[in-house]
Design a protein around this motif. Structure first.
Motif, PDB file in Angstrom:
ATOM      1  N   LEU A  23       0.827  -1.209   0.000  1.00  0.00           N
ATOM      2  CA  LEU A  23       0.000   0.000   0.000  1.00  0.00           C
ATOM      3  C   LEU A  23       0.862   1.260   0.000  1.00  0.00           C
ATOM      4  O   LEU A  23       0.519   2.259  -0.649  1.00  0.00           O
ATOM      5  CB  LEU A  23      -0.919  -0.005   1.223  1.00  0.00           C
ATOM      6  N   GLY A  24       1.974   1.223   0.739  1.00  0.00           N
ATOM      7  CA  GLY A  24       2.874   2.368   0.732  1.00  0.00           C
ATOM      8  C   GLY A  24       3.445   2.628  -0.648  1.00  0.00           C
ATOM      9  O   GLY A  24       3.587   3.799  -1.057  1.00  0.00           O
ATOM     10  N   MET A  25       3.748   1.594  -1.389  1.00  0.00           N
ATOM     11  CA  MET A  25       4.245   1.773  -2.752  1.00  0.00           C
ATOM     12  C   MET A  25       3.166   2.347  -3.658  1.00  0.00           C
ATOM     13  O   MET A  25       3.447   3.188  -4.528  1.00  0.00           O
ATOM     14  CB  MET A  25       4.741   0.435  -3.297  1.00  0.00           C
ATOM     15  N   ILE A  26       1.917   1.927  -3.455  1.00  0.00           N
ATOM     16  CA  ILE A  26       0.819   2.488  -4.252  1.00  0.00           C
ATOM     17  C   ILE A  26       0.626   3.965  -3.914  1.00  0.00           C
ATOM     18  O   ILE A  26       0.383   4.802  -4.795  1.00  0.00           O
ATOM     19  CB  ILE A  26      -0.468   1.678  -4.016  1.00  0.00           C
ATOM     20  N   GLU A  27       0.720   4.317  -2.631  1.00  0.00           N
ATOM     21  CA  GLU A  27       0.629   5.728  -2.244  1.00  0.00           C
ATOM     22  C   GLU A  27       1.736   6.539  -2.904  1.00  0.00           C
ATOM     23  O   GLU A  27       1.528   7.690  -3.300  1.00  0.00           O
ATOM     24  CB  GLU A  27       0.699   5.852  -0.725  1.00  0.00           C
ATOM     25  N   ALA A  28       2.928   5.954  -3.012  1.00  0.00           N
ATOM     26  CA  ALA A  28       4.024   6.649  -3.686  1.00  0.00           C
ATOM     27  C   ALA A  28       3.696   6.889  -5.154  1.00  0.00           C
ATOM     28  O   ALA A  28       4.022   7.951  -5.712  1.00  0.00           O
ATOM     29  CB  ALA A  28       5.323   5.841  -3.541  1.00  0.00           C
ATOM     30  N   VAL A  29       3.035   5.907  -5.802  1.00  0.00           N
ATOM     31  CA  VAL A  29       2.614   6.095  -7.192  1.00  0.00           C
ATOM     32  C   VAL A  29       1.625   7.260  -7.298  1.00  0.00           C
ATOM     33  O   VAL A  29       1.726   8.103  -8.197  1.00  0.00           O
ATOM     34  CB  VAL A  29       1.986   4.800  -7.740  1.00  0.00           C
ATOM     35  N   VAL A  30       0.665   7.326  -6.364  1.00  0.00           N
ATOM     36  CA  VAL A  30      -0.315   8.418  -6.383  1.00  0.00           C
ATOM     37  C   VAL A  30       0.382   9.762  -6.199  1.00  0.00           C
ATOM     38  O   VAL A  30       0.071  10.739  -6.893  1.00  0.00           O
ATOM     39  CB  VAL A  30      -1.376   8.197  -5.280  1.00  0.00           C
ATOM     40  N   ARG A  31       1.346   9.816  -5.279  1.00  0.00           N
ATOM     41  CA  ARG A  31       2.069  11.078  -5.062  1.00  0.00           C
ATOM     42  C   ARG A  31       2.859  11.475  -6.303  1.00  0.00           C
ATOM     43  O   ARG A  31       2.938  12.662  -6.654  1.00  0.00           O
ATOM     44  CB  ARG A  31       2.997  10.946  -3.857  1.00  0.00           C
ATOM     45  N   ASP A  32       3.435  10.495  -6.985  1.00  0.00           N
ATOM     46  CA  ASP A  32       4.166  10.797  -8.220  1.00  0.00           C
ATOM     47  C   ASP A  32       3.230  11.363  -9.278  1.00  0.00           C
ATOM     48  O   ASP A  32       3.573  12.330  -9.977  1.00  0.00           O
ATOM     49  CB  ASP A  32       4.849   9.530  -8.757  1.00  0.00           C
ATOM     50  N   ARG A  33       2.050  10.782  -9.395  1.00  0.00           N
ATOM     51  CA  ARG A  33       1.093  11.285 -10.385  1.00  0.00           C
ATOM     52  C   ARG A  33       0.618  12.685 -10.017  1.00  0.00           C
ATOM     53  O   ARG A  33       0.406  13.536 -10.881  1.00  0.00           O
ATOM     54  CB  ARG A  33      -0.101  10.328 -10.495  1.00  0.00           C
ATOM     55  N   GLN A  34       0.452  12.940  -8.713  1.00  0.00           N
ATOM     56  CA  GLN A  34       0.106  14.285  -8.278  1.00  0.00           C
ATOM     57  C   GLN A  34       1.216  15.266  -8.636  1.00  0.00           C
ATOM     58  O   GLN A  34       0.945  16.398  -9.061  1.00  0.00           O
ATOM     59  CB  GLN A  34      -0.143  14.305  -6.766  1.00  0.00           C
ATOM     60  N   HIS A  35       2.454  14.835  -8.470  1.00  0.00           N
ATOM     61  CA  HIS A  35       3.588  15.695  -8.828  1.00  0.00           C
ATOM     62  C   HIS A  35       3.586  15.980 -10.325  1.00  0.00           C
ATOM     63  O   HIS A  35       3.821  17.129 -10.753  1.00  0.00           O
ATOM     64  CB  HIS A  35       4.882  15.016  -8.405  1.00  0.00           C
ATOM     65  N   TYR A  36       3.317  14.968 -11.137  1.00  0.00           N
ATOM     66  CA  TYR A  36       3.252  15.178 -12.583  1.00  0.00           C
ATOM     67  C   TYR A  36       2.120  16.143 -12.932  1.00  0.00           C
ATOM     68  O   TYR A  36       2.257  16.973 -13.849  1.00  0.00           O
ATOM     69  CB  TYR A  36       3.041  13.845 -13.304  1.00  0.00           C
TER      70      TYR A  36
END
Length: 470
Positions: A23-36
């Protein structure tokens, strides 16, 4: 028996840890997409125009006062000229703005940014322009003033599309820049020297087309400021120092009006003193005021309208992911109840597969929401996981009669999560009540369970009489 239970609990704890890491890795993906997405917004602002702030119209004139001072003694006495530079500013007595804001969606790949196009009619009226008459501070000094300039400052001059100015019913040519040392971006027109100190005052009408992204702010400079804004965008966010006196927000757009008196704001004096204009848009360099966001008490009053997108898929996905641990815990509790009440044996690997399916929901959600409306993406991801878990549960639990209620329970969890994501003010209350209901259900179902009996060592069966005879 006790060792079996402790071993299984240890395996489930290890599985839960692995799933939390996932789940932490998925949250990191969401944060990356937010950054993009943020980079996309910045890219559009760099290519089109950023958040806009309107200041004016204002009339100003740069002046220089000079005088001679005698220095030295005896034969070395001589006259030295000293100078004082200052700026005269005349604020309008009444300021009226009528603005139509049309939305223009811009995109970079799958990321979309809300841009706007303002069609604004600005009417400003000045009384006697005595504020433009220079006052000598030294007796016998010489005074020189540049021509009066009518200016309108904006945050990003690249957004100016068209502009037309009439002063006292006479059209004047507009030129880029403002000739103001602080509010340098915008446009201006030179006024005749005869307006300085004129008793009849002055009236100006400016028709302006201005584009920008995300937010528009207005500084109330008039003795009386009236602003009327309408737009087909149904999700305005009003902020700044003043909220609208009247507003109507509908599904097909909004209308808002501000009516302000100079008694309620020091904006006119602050602009005359060249103070910074601060807005609530984070990370924006509004009118190039370095450090303005860190000095809210020294900023000029303004009010803003942000054209927000309330259904931001990344913020909603991030909120959904934060419930992932609770989802896994509730599902493991449900499987454990089936295992306990129905005398089943579920292998830890099966727990791992069920938890992995739950984690995949959040990854499906963020990926699908980039291409579909969030509601449709949520429905597809939830339906896929419910069908998968329901099908798997019929084999894991040994019958369709047990698998269907399990799948239905997972569907209820997804439905409850969707409701929580749509709520804002009452999300905490609804979530707390739902969690209490789940806890109460578990306690009722397990009220007759002998927990000590689950770990008790079963006695070895004594041989029967028939066995002894044999």
């Amino acid at each position: 028996m006790k060792n079996i239970w402790f071993g299984k609990l240890a395996a489930l704890a290890a599985i839960a840890l692995v799933l939390v890491i996932g789940l932490g890795m998925i949250e990191a993906v969401v944060r990356d997409r937010q950054h993009y997405r943020h980079l996309t917004e910045q890219s559009v602002a760099d290519s089109l125009a950023g958040a806009q702030t309107l200041i004016g119209p204002v009339i100003h004139s740069a002046c220089v006062e000079s005088w001679d001072v005698e220095t030295g003694k005896g034969d070395e006495r001589r006259m030295v000229e000293q100078r004082r530079e200052f700026r005269l500013t005349a604020m309008p007595e009444t300021l009226r703005l009528n603005t139509d804001a049309a939305m223009q969606e811009r995109a970079r790949g799958v990321h979309k940014v809300n841009a706007f196009s303002l069609q604004t009619r600005i009417q400003a009226q000045w009384g006697p322009l005595t504020a433009l008459l220079p006052q000598s501070s030294i007796q016998g000094s010489r005074m020189q003033c540049g021509a009066p300039i009518l200016m309108l400052a904006v945050a990003d001059a690249r957004g100016i599309r068209t502009a037309q100015l009439e002063v006292n019913a006479q059209e004047l040519a507009l030129k880029p820049g403002t000739f103001h040392p602080t509010y340098a971006r915008g446009l201006h027109a030179s006024l005749p020297e005869s307006v300085r100190g004129g008793a009849e005052g002055l009236q100006a009408t400016l028709n302006l087309e201005l584009v920008g992204t995300q937010q528009v702010s207005i500084v109330p400079l008039g003795g009386r400021t009236e602003v009327q804004m309408q737009s087909p965008w149904p999700h305005p966010s009003f902020s700044g120092r003043f909220l609208p006196t009247e507003r109507t927000v509908r599904a097909d757009g909004f209308e808002a009006q501000w009516r302000l008196s100079s008694l309620a704001t020091t904006a006119a004096q602050d602009i005359a003193e060249s103070k910074p204009v601060c807005t609530s848009t984070p990370g924006e360099d509004n009118l190039a005021y370095a450090g303005a966001a860190n000095q809210p008490n020294g900023c000029v009053d303004s009010f803003s309208v942000a054209f927000i997108d309330p259904v931001n898929p990344y913020s909603l996905s991030d909120r959904a992911t934060k419930y992932g641990v609770l989802f896994i815990a509730l599902t493991f509790v449900a499987v454990g109840l089936f295992e306990l009440m129905q005398r089943l044996r579920v292998h830890p690997v099966q727990y791992l597969l069920v938890g992995s399916a739950l984690c995949s929901f959040f990854l499906l959600l963020v990926s699908l929401s980039e291409h579909l409306p969030f509601g449709a993406a949520y429905g597809i991801a939830a339906m896929a996981c419910v069908l998968l878990l329901g099908y798997y549960a019929t084999h894991m639990l040994g019958s369709v009669r047990r698998g269907l209620p399990f799948g239905a329970g997972i569907g209820v969890l997804y439905g409850m999560l969707y409701v929580l994501l749509q709520l804002e003010q009452t999300a905490l209350a609804v979530g707390a009540v739902a969690l209490f209901a789940v806890l109460a259900t578990v306690m009722v179902l397990t009220r007759r369970v002998n927990w000590y009996g689950l770990t008790a060592t079963r006695p070895t069966a004594r041989p029967t009489a028939r066995t002894e005879a044999a």
